[in-house]
Design an enzyme around this catalytic site. Sequence first.
Site, short mmCIF file in Angstrom:
data_model
loop_
_atom_site.label_atom_id
_atom_site.label_comp_id
_atom_site.label_asym_id
_atom_site.label_seq_id
_atom_site.Cartn_x
_atom_site.Cartn_y
_atom_site.Cartn_z
N ASP A 366 0.89 -1.17 0.00
CA ASP A 366 0.00 0.00 0.00
C ASP A 366 0.92 1.22 0.00
OD1 ASP A 366 -1.96 1.87 0.29
OD2 ASP A 366 -2.89 0.96 2.04
N CYS A 419 -4.23 4.93 -2.85
CA CYS A 419 -5.49 5.66 -2.67
C CYS A 419 -5.43 6.92 -3.53
CB CYS A 419 -5.73 5.98 -1.20
SG CYS A 419 -4.37 6.80 -0.36
#
Length: 470
Positions: A366, A419
């Site tokens: 991530d 994101c």
Amino acid sequence: MNKQRPTLSLKSPAKPAAPKLRASHARDLKPALQTGFHTGLKPDSLAFSLIGAAQAVALVRTGTNLPQALVQVWARLGGDATPQARGAMQDISYRCMRQLGQSETLVGLMAPKAPEPLVAALLACALALINAPDETAPYEEFTVVDQTVTAAEAHPDTARAKGMVNAVLRRFLRERQNLLDTASLQPLARWNYPQWWIDAVRAAWPQDWQGVLTTGNTAPPLTLRVNVRKSSVEDYLAVLEQAGMAATRIGPSAVRLVKPVAVSLIPGFHDGVVSVQDAGAQLAAPLLDVADGMRVLDACAAPGGKTCHILELANVRVTALDADAKRLARVGENLERLQLDAELKAAPAETSDWWDGQLFDRILADVPCTASGIVRRHPDIRWLRRKGDTLQLATLSAKILDNLWQMLAPGGKLLFVTCSLWPQESEAQAAAFAVRHGAARLDAPGQLLPAGGDGQDHDGLFYALFQKNA
């Protein structure tokens, strides 16, 4: 009585003064804000919360992220910042961030000159309360005006502007529609994003750009992840119903509360039955397809939502890695609440000094990004980012992915997550990575645009899943 600031003489040949910039443009200006000044205002008053929120907003305009800015303000206010006052400051400042472009444009239309940073921030906070979009305003309009003037009078950085603050807010109440119509001609005011951000979203998502921007200006939902080791979604929905909390299922383990509440009031939270996690982020752990006995790396793990979710799904050995030791401590706190165990390592994911040489069966990467897909939750991001950040962060992310790939066992899987909404950080990054390493790309959702509605409600995330050839 405070003296008026002397005007600069245009005839003076010595050291010509730099032009006075509005707070929205003076990104390198760091005024010495008196955030620790005790105003004498009652901690339970709206005026107290307004001046506190304004100080946080002013700090954001000098480059501090909003959560850190609020912590700084609260720390300097000491015991005066009661839990109720902190909650009100947080609510006001977050509202302000979502409407900052419109508020600053309105102030530019009404103020005789560009206000000082704290005055501009105070006005922006007040306008966000008066002009609450698509919802019931939290306070009566004239109460906001009165309390904003009271707040201005109580602080040395704003006291001289008390009359101007009063005049601007009362003019807005008189001429609201005309002012809003005029302001809306400016993209900054219409969309509440910097122009470069608007252009980037429009270029990346020409069919969806307006919806993406609009969704980013809404308040985020409170979404929970049900711990399958301790309950089921159906059983937990029944628990919420008994507690009088309306909720709906929006994912395999995702439950969205209709009305957000404090974490302390969520049934089963302290017992590890549920965790707070966006529905889109809850897709990560299942995509890894973990099984008992596997060795798993969660790189860039803080604050630990995905780490814990992995451990809820299977009995695996997890290493949680993060460059920030303080943020890594939050991973430990979440693990403790859920009664789960993982090895915590504080080190940058682009390095390998921390690695013991044993290959991982699964890796969750991530990676750092501009976070352009989570502006609902972090509305200050749009005002802090620069256009050039995308390239810088994409370069770092590529280094991290290349470094982690060598740690993956043959036949293992690596899940690349961001994101971000920018293709340079997501799809272009994934495609380039696959070419560099000959990685087999497996099915994954790809780009999820921010969405809100009955059937789905999630942030903007990107997923790409790769398998290493045996």
